[in-house]
Design a protein around this motif. Structure first.
Motif, mmCIF file in Angstrom:
data_model
loop_
_atom_site.group_PDB
_atom_site.id
_atom_site.type_symbol
_atom_site.label_atom_id
_atom_site.label_comp_id
_atom_site.label_asym_id
_atom_site.label_seq_id
_atom_site.Cartn_x
_atom_site.Cartn_y
_atom_site.Cartn_z
ATOM 1 N N ASP A 31 0.884 -1.199 -0.028
ATOM 2 C CA ASP A 31 -0.078 -0.171 0.016
ATOM 3 C C ASP A 31 0.874 1.235 -0.090
ATOM 4 O O ASP A 31 1.433 1.499 0.925
ATOM 5 N N MET A 32 1.058 1.928 -1.122
ATOM 6 C CA MET A 32 1.869 2.970 -1.458
ATOM 7 C C MET A 32 1.107 4.508 -1.058
ATOM 8 O O MET A 32 1.711 5.480 -1.283
ATOM 9 N N ARG A 33 -0.156 4.534 -0.498
ATOM 10 C CA ARG A 33 -1.011 5.577 -0.756
ATOM 11 C C ARG A 33 -0.184 6.730 0.122
ATOM 12 O O ARG A 33 -0.437 7.991 -0.084
ATOM 13 N N PHE A 42 1.799 -1.295 -5.133
ATOM 14 C CA PHE A 42 2.784 -2.115 -5.940
ATOM 15 C C PHE A 42 2.489 -3.233 -5.943
ATOM 16 O O PHE A 42 1.870 -3.762 -4.623
ATOM 17 N N VAL A 43 2.338 -4.049 -6.994
ATOM 18 C CA VAL A 43 2.116 -5.571 -6.878
ATOM 19 C C VAL A 43 3.601 -6.319 -7.552
ATOM 20 O O VAL A 43 3.785 -5.936 -8.711
ATOM 21 N N GLY A 89 -1.593 3.104 -13.696
ATOM 22 C CA GLY A 89 -1.999 4.153 -13.115
ATOM 23 C C GLY A 89 -1.901 4.071 -11.504
ATOM 24 O O GLY A 89 -0.748 4.102 -11.063
ATOM 25 N N ASN A 90 -3.140 3.682 -10.990
ATOM 26 C CA ASN A 90 -3.014 3.554 -9.247
ATOM 27 C C ASN A 90 -2.495 2.282 -8.963
ATOM 28 O O ASN A 90 -2.238 2.180 -7.686
ATOM 29 N N LEU A 91 -2.094 1.318 -10.087
ATOM 30 C CA LEU A 91 -1.171 0.128 -9.658
ATOM 31 C C LEU A 91 0.033 0.062 -10.386
ATOM 32 O O LEU A 91 -0.327 0.445 -11.757
ATOM 33 N N PRO A 114 2.844 -0.547 4.013
ATOM 34 C CA PRO A 114 2.337 -1.695 4.523
ATOM 35 C C PRO A 114 2.164 -2.886 3.699
ATOM 36 O O PRO A 114 1.594 -2.364 2.498
ATOM 37 N N VAL A 115 2.175 -3.870 4.005
ATOM 38 C CA VAL A 115 1.982 -5.058 3.244
ATOM 39 C C VAL A 115 0.624 -5.417 3.534
ATOM 40 O O VAL A 115 -0.019 -5.658 4.381
ATOM 41 N N ILE A 116 -0.308 -5.522 2.282
ATOM 42 C CA ILE A 116 -1.679 -5.792 2.465
ATOM 43 C C ILE A 116 -1.938 -7.229 1.958
ATOM 44 O O ILE A 116 -3.048 -7.891 2.056
ATOM 45 N N TYR A 117 -1.046 -7.923 1.126
ATOM 46 C CA TYR A 117 -1.138 -9.237 0.720
ATOM 47 C C TYR A 117 0.276 -9.832 0.436
ATOM 48 O O TYR A 117 1.176 -9.119 0.025
ATOM 49 N N SER A 118 0.641 -11.076 1.064
ATOM 50 C CA SER A 118 1.735 -11.887 0.704
ATOM 51 C C SER A 118 1.251 -13.275 0.419
ATOM 52 O O SER A 118 0.813 -13.713 1.150
ATOM 53 N N SER A 119 2.070 -13.692 -0.548
ATOM 54 C CA SER A 119 1.700 -15.085 -0.881
ATOM 55 C C SER A 119 2.231 -16.116 0.125
ATOM 56 O O SER A 119 1.948 -17.273 0.184
#
Length: 129
Positions: A31-33, A42-43, A89-91, A114-119
């Motif tokens: 989450d880069m906001r 960022f993914v 854009g936003n991603l 913040p990491v909002i998802y991690s595999s």
């Protein structure tokens, strides 16, 4: 199509799952906001080869086009590419070989995101303030 923040976050998480479904590894959604003005998420995912990178790039572009979002820049991938950046854009999606990922260390560079998802944990976590 105008993105709202919940839609963008949902798309980031969906892209993380899409990459996982297509054998991307070590997927992280950041989450880069609160850290910049030019993108919200960022993914990041590791790929095993240039063919794998090209295949994942194609899946991401198909997904984004189905959502009405055209990638901002596109170029023909090279056989020796180790990093592909897809600007939605936003991603922003980063597909990287393990070697490239170790060298650039994006997660360390953006460690305050913040990491909002991690595999690795295969779950969405709630960012803490």
């Amino acid at each position: 199509m105008k993105d709202t923040l919940p839609e963008t976050e949902s798309m980031a998480l969906e892209l993380g799952k899409l990459l996982e479904d297509h054998k991307g590894s070590d997927i992280v959604v950041l989450d880069m906001r609160s850290l910049n003005f030019w993108t919200d998420f960022f993914v990041i995912a590791s790929v095993t080869s240039s063919a794998h990178l090209s295949g994942l790039e194609r899946h991401i572009k198909d997904y984004s086009r189905n959502k009405g979002i055209e990638p901002r820049r596109s170029r023909k991938p090279d056989i020796e590419d180790e990093w592909c950046l897809i600007d939605l854009g936003n991603l922003v999606v980063h597909l990287m070989t393990s070697r490239s990922r170790s060298f650039y260390e994006l997660e360390r560079l953006w460690s305050s995101a913040p990491v909002i998802y991690s595999s690795k944990s295969s779950s969405k976590s709630t960012p803490s303030s």
